[in-house]
Design a protein around this motif. Sequence first.
Motif, PDB file in Angstrom:
ATOM      1  N   PRO A 124      41.282  32.394  42.663  1.00 14.60           N
ATOM      2  CA  PRO A 124      40.241  32.900  43.485  1.00 14.60           C
ATOM      3  C   PRO A 124      40.601  32.545  45.230  1.00 14.60           C
ATOM      4  CG  PRO A 124      39.179  32.053  41.358  1.00 14.60           C
ATOM      5  CD  PRO A 124      40.508  31.709  41.533  1.00 14.60           C
ATOM      6  N   ALA A 125      40.803  31.249  45.193  1.00  7.76           N
ATOM      7  CA  ALA A 125      40.963  30.810  46.789  1.00  7.76           C
ATOM      8  C   ALA A 125      42.435  31.504  47.241  1.00  7.76           C
ATOM      9  CB  ALA A 125      41.446  29.442  46.588  1.00  7.76           C
ATOM     10  N   LEU A 126      43.202  31.537  46.177  1.00  6.02           N
ATOM     11  CA  LEU A 126      44.595  32.198  46.756  1.00  6.02           C
ATOM     12  C   LEU A 126      44.284  33.602  47.206  1.00  6.02           C
ATOM     13  CD1 LEU A 126      47.734  32.223  46.698  1.00  6.02           C
ATOM     14  CD2 LEU A 126      47.666  33.039  44.511  1.00  6.02           C
ATOM     15  N   ALA A 127      43.533  34.397  46.199  1.00  6.71           N
ATOM     16  CA  ALA A 127      43.044  35.683  46.528  1.00  6.71           C
ATOM     17  C   ALA A 127      42.289  35.922  47.981  1.00  6.71           C
ATOM     18  CB  ALA A 127      42.384  36.456  45.673  1.00  6.71           C
ATOM     19  N   ARG A 128      41.397  34.928  47.977  1.00  5.17           N
ATOM     20  CA  ARG A 128      40.698  34.815  49.283  1.00  5.17           C
ATOM     21  C   ARG A 128      41.584  34.684  50.613  1.00  5.17           C
ATOM     22  NH1 ARG A 128      35.846  35.062  50.637  1.00  5.17           N
ATOM     23  NH2 ARG A 128      34.653  33.724  52.436  1.00  5.17           N
ATOM     24  N   ARG A 129      42.445  33.898  50.345  1.00  4.81           N
ATOM     25  CA  ARG A 129      43.372  33.594  51.544  1.00  4.81           C
ATOM     26  C   ARG A 129      44.034  34.863  51.898  1.00  4.81           C
ATOM     27  NH1 ARG A 129      44.535  28.863  49.129  1.00  4.81           N
ATOM     28  NH2 ARG A 129      46.477  29.311  48.130  1.00  4.81           N
ATOM     29  N   HIS A 130      44.291  35.630  50.991  1.00  5.72           N
ATOM     30  CA  HIS A 130      45.279  37.062  51.320  1.00  5.72           C
ATOM     31  C   HIS A 130      44.367  37.958  51.411  1.00  5.72           C
ATOM     32  CE1 HIS A 130      48.464  34.339  49.855  1.00  5.72           C
ATOM     33  NE2 HIS A 130      49.034  35.264  50.510  1.00  5.72           N
ATOM     34  N   GLY A 131      43.050  37.559  51.806  1.00 13.03           N
ATOM     35  CA  GLY A 131      41.838  38.966  52.144  1.00 13.03           C
ATOM     36  C   GLY A 131      40.988  39.493  51.150  1.00 13.03           C
ATOM     37  N   ALA A 132      41.052  39.109  50.035  1.00 12.88           N
ATOM     38  CA  ALA A 132      40.432  39.640  49.013  1.00 12.88           C
ATOM     39  C   ALA A 132      38.877  39.352  48.871  1.00 12.88           C
ATOM     40  CB  ALA A 132      40.912  39.243  47.681  1.00 12.88           C
ATOM     41  N   THR A 133      38.002  40.004  48.518  1.00 13.89           N
ATOM     42  CA  THR A 133      36.471  39.786  48.334  1.00 13.89           C
ATOM     43  C   THR A 133      36.400  39.193  46.967  1.00 13.89           C
ATOM     44  OG1 THR A 133      35.849  41.582  49.883  1.00 13.89           O
ATOM     45  CG2 THR A 133      33.873  40.693  48.442  1.00 13.89           C
ATOM     46  N   LEU A 134      35.738  37.871  47.050  1.00 12.04           N
ATOM     47  CA  LEU A 134      35.383  37.347  45.599  1.00 12.04           C
ATOM     48  C   LEU A 134      33.912  37.647  45.069  1.00 12.04           C
ATOM     49  CD1 LEU A 134      37.234  34.072  46.339  1.00 12.04           C
ATOM     50  CD2 LEU A 134      38.152  36.079  45.476  1.00 12.04           C
ATOM     51  N   VAL A 135      33.849  37.946  43.876  1.00  9.95           N
ATOM     52  CA  VAL A 135      32.498  38.163  43.014  1.00  9.95           C
ATOM     53  C   VAL A 135      32.768  37.517  41.948  1.00  9.95           C
ATOM     54  CG1 VAL A 135      30.873  39.652  41.886  1.00  9.95           C
ATOM     55  CG2 VAL A 135      32.133  40.692  44.040  1.00  9.95           C
ATOM     56  N   GLU A 136      31.856  36.535  41.594  1.00  6.88           N
ATOM     57  CA  GLU A 136      31.594  35.853  40.609  1.00  6.88           C
ATOM     58  C   GLU A 136      30.526  36.281  39.613  1.00  6.88           C
ATOM     59  OE1 GLU A 136      29.346  31.778  40.302  1.00  6.88           O
ATOM     60  OE2 GLU A 136      31.475  31.253  40.043  1.00  6.88           O
ATOM     61  N   ILE A 137      30.830  36.468  38.229  1.00 12.13           N
ATOM     62  CA  ILE A 137      29.944  36.932  37.336  1.00 12.13           C
ATOM     63  C   ILE A 137      29.738  35.886  36.321  1.00 12.13           C
ATOM     64  CG2 ILE A 137      29.677  38.627  35.580  1.00 12.13           C
ATOM     65  CD1 ILE A 137      31.148  40.564  37.183  1.00 12.13           C
ATOM     66  N   ASN A 138      28.600  35.353  36.446  1.00 15.10           N
ATOM     67  CA  ASN A 138      28.455  33.953  35.341  1.00 15.10           C
ATOM     68  C   ASN A 138      26.931  33.706  35.292  1.00 15.10           C
ATOM     69  OD1 ASN A 138      28.477  31.268  34.397  1.00 15.10           O
ATOM     70  ND2 ASN A 138      30.501  31.100  34.749  1.00 15.10           N
ATOM     71  N   PRO A 139      26.461  33.585  34.302  1.00 18.64           N
ATOM     72  CA  PRO A 139      25.137  33.141  34.317  1.00 18.64           C
ATOM     73  C   PRO A 139      24.682  31.805  34.985  1.00 18.64           C
ATOM     74  CG  PRO A 139      25.952  32.842  31.967  1.00 18.64           C
ATOM     75  CD  PRO A 139      26.918  33.434  33.005  1.00 18.64           C
ATOM     76  N   GLU A 140      25.529  30.950  35.010  1.00 14.80           N
ATOM     77  CA  GLU A 140      25.486  29.548  35.554  1.00 14.80           C
ATOM     78  C   GLU A 140      26.115  29.408  36.950  1.00 14.80           C
ATOM     79  OE1 GLU A 140      23.091  28.694  32.269  1.00 14.80           O
ATOM     80  OE2 GLU A 140      23.568  27.271  34.084  1.00 14.80           O
ATOM     81  N   PRO A 141      25.715  28.541  38.030  1.00 14.58           N
ATOM     82  CA  PRO A 141      26.878  28.022  38.881  1.00 14.58           C
ATOM     83  C   PRO A 141      27.814  27.505  38.709  1.00 14.58           C
ATOM     84  CG  PRO A 141      24.423  27.398  39.441  1.00 14.58           C
ATOM     85  CD  PRO A 141      24.370  27.880  37.841  1.00 14.58           C
ATOM     86  N   THR A 142      29.294  27.499  39.317  1.00 14.43           N
ATOM     87  CA  THR A 142      30.267  26.944  38.817  1.00 14.43           C
ATOM     88  C   THR A 142      30.889  26.059  40.081  1.00 14.43           C
ATOM     89  OG1 THR A 142      31.859  28.668  39.487  1.00 14.43           O
ATOM     90  CG2 THR A 142      30.798  28.845  37.364  1.00 14.43           C
ATOM     91  N   ALA A 143      31.830  25.666  39.756  1.00 13.30           N
ATOM     92  CA  ALA A 143      32.600  24.989  40.994  1.00 13.30           C
ATOM     93  C   ALA A 143      33.209  25.764  42.040  1.00 13.30           C
ATOM     94  CB  ALA A 143      33.911  24.146  40.156  1.00 13.30           C
ATOM     95  N   LEU A 144      33.116  26.951  41.636  1.00  7.71           N
ATOM     96  CA  LEU A 144      34.036  28.205  42.543  1.00  7.71           C
ATOM     97  C   LEU A 144      32.805  28.947  43.389  1.00  7.71           C
ATOM     98  CD1 LEU A 144      36.280  29.823  39.814  1.00  7.71           C
ATOM     99  CD2 LEU A 144      36.914  28.212  41.807  1.00  7.71           C
ATOM    100  N   SER A 145      31.488  28.537  42.795  1.00  5.19           N
ATOM    101  CA  SER A 145      30.480  29.479  43.578  1.00  5.19           C
ATOM    102  C   SER A 145      30.509  29.460  44.810  1.00  5.19           C
ATOM    103  CB  SER A 145      28.856  28.913  42.890  1.00  5.19           C
ATOM    104  OG  SER A 145      29.240  29.333  41.414  1.00  5.19           O
ATOM    105  N   ALA A 146      30.692  28.174  45.416  1.00  4.38           N
ATOM    106  CA  ALA A 146      30.673  28.088  46.860  1.00  4.38           C
ATOM    107  C   ALA A 146      31.599  28.842  47.768  1.00  4.38           C
ATOM    108  CB  ALA A 146      30.632  26.694  47.265  1.00  4.38           C
ATOM    109  N   GLU A 147      32.714  29.464  46.955  1.00  2.00           N
ATOM    110  CA  GLU A 147      33.755  29.745  47.834  1.00  2.00           C
ATOM    111  C   GLU A 147      33.759  31.488  47.590  1.00  2.00           C
ATOM    112  OE1 GLU A 147      36.886  27.712  45.614  1.00  2.00           O
ATOM    113  OE2 GLU A 147      38.051  29.521  45.762  1.00  2.00           O
ATOM    114  N   VAL A 148      32.859  31.952  46.847  1.00  2.00           N
ATOM    115  CA  VAL A 148      32.891  33.428  46.581  1.00  2.00           C
ATOM    116  C   VAL A 148      31.930  34.298  47.384  1.00  2.00           C
ATOM    117  CG1 VAL A 148      33.402  33.140  44.194  1.00  2.00           C
ATOM    118  CG2 VAL A 148      30.865  33.491  44.720  1.00  2.00           C
TER     119      VAL A 148
END
Length: 250
Positions: free
Chosen positions: A209-233
């Motif tokens: 996800p961080a790699l995608a974001r560095r290349h301009g992608a929009t990130l959407v997290e689909i998860n019933p719980e917060p995760t280690a990635l939630s802060a960067e989406v």
Amino acid sequence: MRAVPAAIDDVLHRTIDSGGHVCVLTGAGMSAESGIPTFRGTHDSLWSRFDPMRLATAGAWREDPALVWGWYRWRMHRVREAQPNAGHRALAQLARRVPLWLVTQNVDDLHERGGSTVDAHVHGSLFALRCFACGRAHEGPLDEYVDDAQRVEPMRCVACGDRIRPGVVWFGEALPDDAWNAATDAAIRCTLMLVVGTSGLVYPAAGLPALARRHGATLVEINPEPTALSAEVDHVLRATAARALPQLLG
Ligand code: APR
């Protein structure tokens, strides 16, 4: 059924209208509603009954191949008994509306059985069996499943006689080059990345996800719980895969 937040709906439709690509990164949560326990979840979690470092390593295999093979045969049986869920089917439908690369950490075949083409199984596949010693693919039939058998002697390689192992990536092993290259290419090139059902704890997959974001992608997290990635989406859908993904189709 909760509607999809307008911002997510917008970014998905902008991606479709602009001819962009979607990359979907899935984890064990994708198969949870098919009855396959996740690794780090609560209650029915796969790992909570077993010591992961005891089973999913080459060292464990060398030490006790029958125990490791018995565990994987149980996992294969659970997958065979399971059915793809509405989330798997929704992703297959989405791929008919927008160019979509599917990257999964899951070793089950539920995406395929749900109608998707998987571009990268970055942690391998349960059913891609090969010889532990010479690496030769095992083309023969699978041994008979014995219910509740904790220890099962693995099948033998017809070429060298060593034991047949599951084609999954064990802790400490390298990811398959072709799968990893496909996954990083998809992350770099996508306009939108849907991160579905992963805790984001196991690298290098969790770095996609961080790699995608560095290349301009929009990130959407689909998860019933917060995760280690939630802060960067950019957006979060706090819902399960089988509920949220069909809603994306509108
Ligand atoms: N829908 C969506 N997400 C869900 C659902 C669901 N129905 N149920 C649980 N989840 C989420 C959990 O909140 C958690 O964030 O799925 C995630 C599962 O996390 P893990 O069990 O850590 O699985 P995963 O992220 O895929 O693990 C990565 O670790 O053990 C290794 O190789 C193994 O591929 C695996 C890797």
